[in-house]
Design an enzyme around this catalytic site. Structure first.
Site, PDB file in Angstrom:
ATOM      1  CD  GLU A   1       1.113  -9.472   1.228  1.00 15.14           C
ATOM      2  OE1 GLU A   1       1.034 -10.699   1.323  1.00 15.14           O
ATOM      3  OE2 GLU A   1       0.114  -8.716   1.273  1.00 15.14           O
ATOM      4  N   PRO A   2       4.706  -4.958  -1.002  1.00 16.68           N
ATOM      5  CG  PRO A   2       6.875  -4.207  -1.445  1.00 16.68           C
ATOM      6  CD  PRO A   2       6.102  -5.166  -0.584  1.00 16.68           C
TER       7      PRO A   2
ATOM      8  CE1 TYR B   1      -2.757  -3.639  -8.326  1.00 17.51           C
ATOM      9  CE2 TYR B   1      -1.630  -1.623  -7.719  1.00 17.51           C
ATOM     10  CZ  TYR B   1      -2.018  -2.913  -7.419  1.00 17.51           C
ATOM     11  OH  TYR B   1      -1.667  -3.457  -6.220  1.00 17.51           O
TER      12      TYR B   1
ATOM     13  CB  CYS C   1     -17.877   2.554 -28.544  1.00 21.36           C
ATOM     14  SG  CYS C   1     -19.284   3.298 -29.280  1.00 21.36           S
ATOM     15  CD  GLU C   2     -17.976   2.913 -21.474  1.00 21.76           C
ATOM     16  OE1 GLU C   2     -18.279   1.983 -22.231  1.00 21.76           O
ATOM     17  OE2 GLU C   2     -18.287   2.973 -20.285  1.00 21.76           O
TER      18      GLU C   2
ATOM     19  N   GLY D   1       0.774  -1.234   0.000  1.00 21.53           N
ATOM     20  CA  GLY D   1       0.000   0.000   0.000  1.00 21.53           C
ATOM     21  C   GLY D   1       0.804   1.282   0.000  1.00 21.53           C
TER      22      GLY D   1
ATOM     23  NE  ARG E   1      -0.683   2.152  -5.746  1.00 23.66           N
ATOM     24  CZ  ARG E   1      -1.863   2.111  -6.368  1.00 23.66           C
ATOM     25  NH1 ARG E   1      -1.988   2.619  -7.566  1.00 23.66           N
ATOM     26  NH2 ARG E   1      -2.929   1.576  -5.785  1.00 23.66           N
TER      27      ARG E   1
HETATM   28  N1  LLP Z   1      -1.287  -7.132  -0.388  1.00 23.44           N
HETATM   29  C1  LLP Z   1      -2.621  -7.283  -0.501  1.00 23.44           C
HETATM   30  C2  LLP Z   1      -3.283  -8.307   0.283  1.00 23.44           C
HETATM   31  C3  LLP Z   1      -3.344  -6.463  -1.362  1.00 23.44           C
HETATM   32  O1  LLP Z   1      -4.664  -6.616  -1.443  1.00 23.44           O
HETATM   33  C4  LLP Z   1      -2.674  -5.493  -2.140  1.00 23.44           C
HETATM   34  C5  LLP Z   1      -3.409  -4.641  -3.078  1.00 23.44           C
HETATM   35  C6  LLP Z   1      -1.277  -5.386  -2.010  1.00 23.44           C
HETATM   36  C7  LLP Z   1      -0.615  -6.221  -1.118  1.00 23.44           C
HETATM   37  C8  LLP Z   1      -0.464  -4.405  -2.808  1.00 23.44           C
HETATM   38  O2  LLP Z   1      -0.800  -3.098  -2.609  1.00 23.44           O
HETATM   39  P1  LLP Z   1       0.091  -1.956  -3.323  1.00 23.44           P
HETATM   40  O3  LLP Z   1       1.458  -1.959  -2.687  1.00 23.44           O
HETATM   41  O4  LLP Z   1       0.173  -2.292  -4.755  1.00 23.44           O
HETATM   42  O5  LLP Z   1      -0.655  -0.702  -3.085  1.00 23.44           O
HETATM   43  N2  LLP Z   1      -6.322  -1.667  -8.682  1.00 23.44           N
HETATM   44  C9  LLP Z   1      -6.050  -0.651  -7.691  1.00 23.44           C
HETATM   45  C10 LLP Z   1      -5.217  -1.189  -6.566  1.00 23.44           C
HETATM   46  C11 LLP Z   1      -5.834  -2.360  -5.861  1.00 23.44           C
HETATM   47  C12 LLP Z   1      -4.941  -2.901  -4.801  1.00 23.44           C
HETATM   48  C13 LLP Z   1      -5.477  -4.154  -4.245  1.00 23.44           C
HETATM   49  N3  LLP Z   1      -4.646  -4.785  -3.294  1.00 23.44           N
HETATM   50  C14 LLP Z   1      -5.371   0.531  -8.362  1.00 23.44           C
HETATM   51  O6  LLP Z   1      -5.201   0.511  -9.573  1.00 23.44           O
HETATM   52  O7  LLP Z   1      -5.036   1.506  -7.705  1.00 23.44           O
END
Ligand code: LLP
Length: 432
Positions: A291-292, A391, A362-363, A249, A294
């Protein structure tokens, strides 16, 4: 000059990524095209790995959240960098295994895993299954028993932390489809009931409070709450949980306004809270996982498009249409996510126009960005949208039967195709 430091301008006034000319890439591979900087991805992996190794004396592991961008090549990078992975579906799991990931370093998440997915995980000795609900405990135990195995599990916990981010990507509060709530006693009951299943081994707990978070406090708060729960379980049930997984996150810089904390600082700040909490509660420091997703890949990626028509509606706005759109980047239509863009063949020209970048679907809502700064656009220009490494490819679709673009990695000044462009033939492959 641009939002990501690996983007520069060469003497032809072309944008470069990792030292490679984006116009040359667009000519070689066509557009739309995702380009990712492998050196930056590896660098990010190392920042995280070094920090967690240092803070926990080797008793920590970074899991790349592969939902951000997953394909064989990406899992291979992660494997080579010594990270593990978080997967959330049979498809991600299958790809990770095919890429040669050590199953012990795969953590399988998901709020509704099917029997088939659980079987795939158990047969391949996946390191941990992260259990979301009571029914799943039963399913995993049954499948493990059939295969005469013991499965190590973590519990997905809702720690009740409200991280300030978009509602759709916020997951740690009680009204969430993910996991067991702490404050209702549900999480405690889950641990108690799991301890009665013969083919399950309780390894620890997991939480994920949301995504694109810039503050340190929500992570520190979550760490405190989770350590408190480990202590409570030890105290009341005499069960020692050896692993604490705090999810991902960490926010990234999409626009100049964003000001993310350095990733190693996140790890350090959380580590000091965990150490204090464990010491105060008299519990052994668990193995720490993060768990990074993004923050490992987003800034490493850009998307290149060719500009088609430029439609000026006097007094209203100017639409600049590109040859991709919500099919390769659905994040604006979904979350109104902000992005910066530039014309790659006029890279150092002033961005003195204000335009709306539109896709070809088309949106009406198929936009990449509204009211954004851009150089004077003309048909045939190449548009680069920045920080699209996370993503985007992983959430791409074939809406309007538009083929998914290819992905090219650049490294050491060289380019390499890692995912082919879909063809029309690919689109009808499964049609009967
Ligand atoms: N661990 C778990 C259990 C998660 O559900 C997620 C993201 C992560 C790690 C990784 O989070 P990050 O470091 O990538 O922020 N589609 C959305 C993001 C959805 C994230 C869902 N879970 C977007 O495009 O912003």
């Amino acid at each position: 000059m641009f939002v990501t430091e690996n983007l520069e301008v060469n003497e032809q006034n072309h944008l470069t990524i990792g030292g490679v000319d984006t116009i040359a890439l667009a000519e070689k591979y066509g557009t739309p095209l995702y380009v990712m900087d492998e050196d930056m991805i590896r660098q990010n992996c190392r920042i995280y790995k070094d920090a967690i190794d240092r803070d926990y004396n080797g008793n920590g592991l970074i899991l790349y959240a592969s939902k951000a961008f997953s394909c064989l090549h990406m899992y291979r990078i992660v494997r080579e960098e010594g990270l593990g992975v978080d997967v959330v579906s049979g498809g991600e799991l299958y790809t990770a295994l095919k890429a040669g990931m050590d199953p012990e370093k795969i953590y399988f998440h998901g709020n509704n895993k099917t029997d088939d997915e659980i079987e795939l995980a158990v047969s391949n000795n996946v390191g941990r299954l992260v259990v979301d609900n009571f029914l799943e405990l039963e399913h995993i135990n049954r499948i493990a028993k059939e295969k005469n195995k013991t499965v190590s599990i973590l519990f997905r916990i809702k720690p009740g932390i409200d991280a300030h981010t978009h509602a759709f990507i916020r997951t740690g509060q009680i009204d969430s489809k993910f996991g067991f709530a702490l404050e209702t006693g549900e999480a405690f009951e889950a641990v108690k009931s799991a301890s009665e299943y013969k083919n399950l081994k309780i390894a620890g707990i997991h939480c994920h409070i949301g995504s694109q978070i810039f503050e340190l406090e929500p992570f520190q708060e979550a760490a405190k709450v989770m350590c408190g729960f480990i202590a409570e379980v030890k105290d009341k049930l005499d069960i020692v949980m050896d692993e604490l997984n705090l999810g991902g996150g960490f926010g990234i810089k999409y626009t100049e306004k964003d000001d993310p904390v350095a990733y190693d600082q996140y790890i350090d700040a959380v580590a000091s809270v965990i150490k204090t909490c464990c010491w105060e509660a008299g519990i052994k420091l668990p193995k720490i996982l993060m768990e990074p997703g993004r923050s490992i890949v987003a800034s490493a990626g850009i998307t290149l498009y060719t500009i088609g028509n430029v439609k000026n509606i006097p007094g209203i706005r100017k639409y600049v249409s590109v040859d991709g759109g919500m099919t390769d980047n659905p994040r604006y239509i979904l979350y109104q996510s902000e992005y910066e863009a530039a014309i790659a063949n006029k890279a150092s020209d002033p961005r003195d126009d204000i335009v709306t970048i539109a896709g070809k679907c088309c949106e009406s809502g198929d936009l990449i960005q509204e009211n954004t700064k851009l150089q004077q656009a003309e048909a045939g220009d190449v548009l680069a949208v920045f920080a699209t490494g996370a993503y985007n490819y992983s959430m791409a679709s074939n809406y309007n039967r538009i083929p998914r673009p290819p992905v090219v990695m650049v490294s050491g000044g060289k380019d390499k195709l890692i995912l082919k462009r879909e063809s029309y033939e690919d689109l009808i492959r499964n049609d009967l």
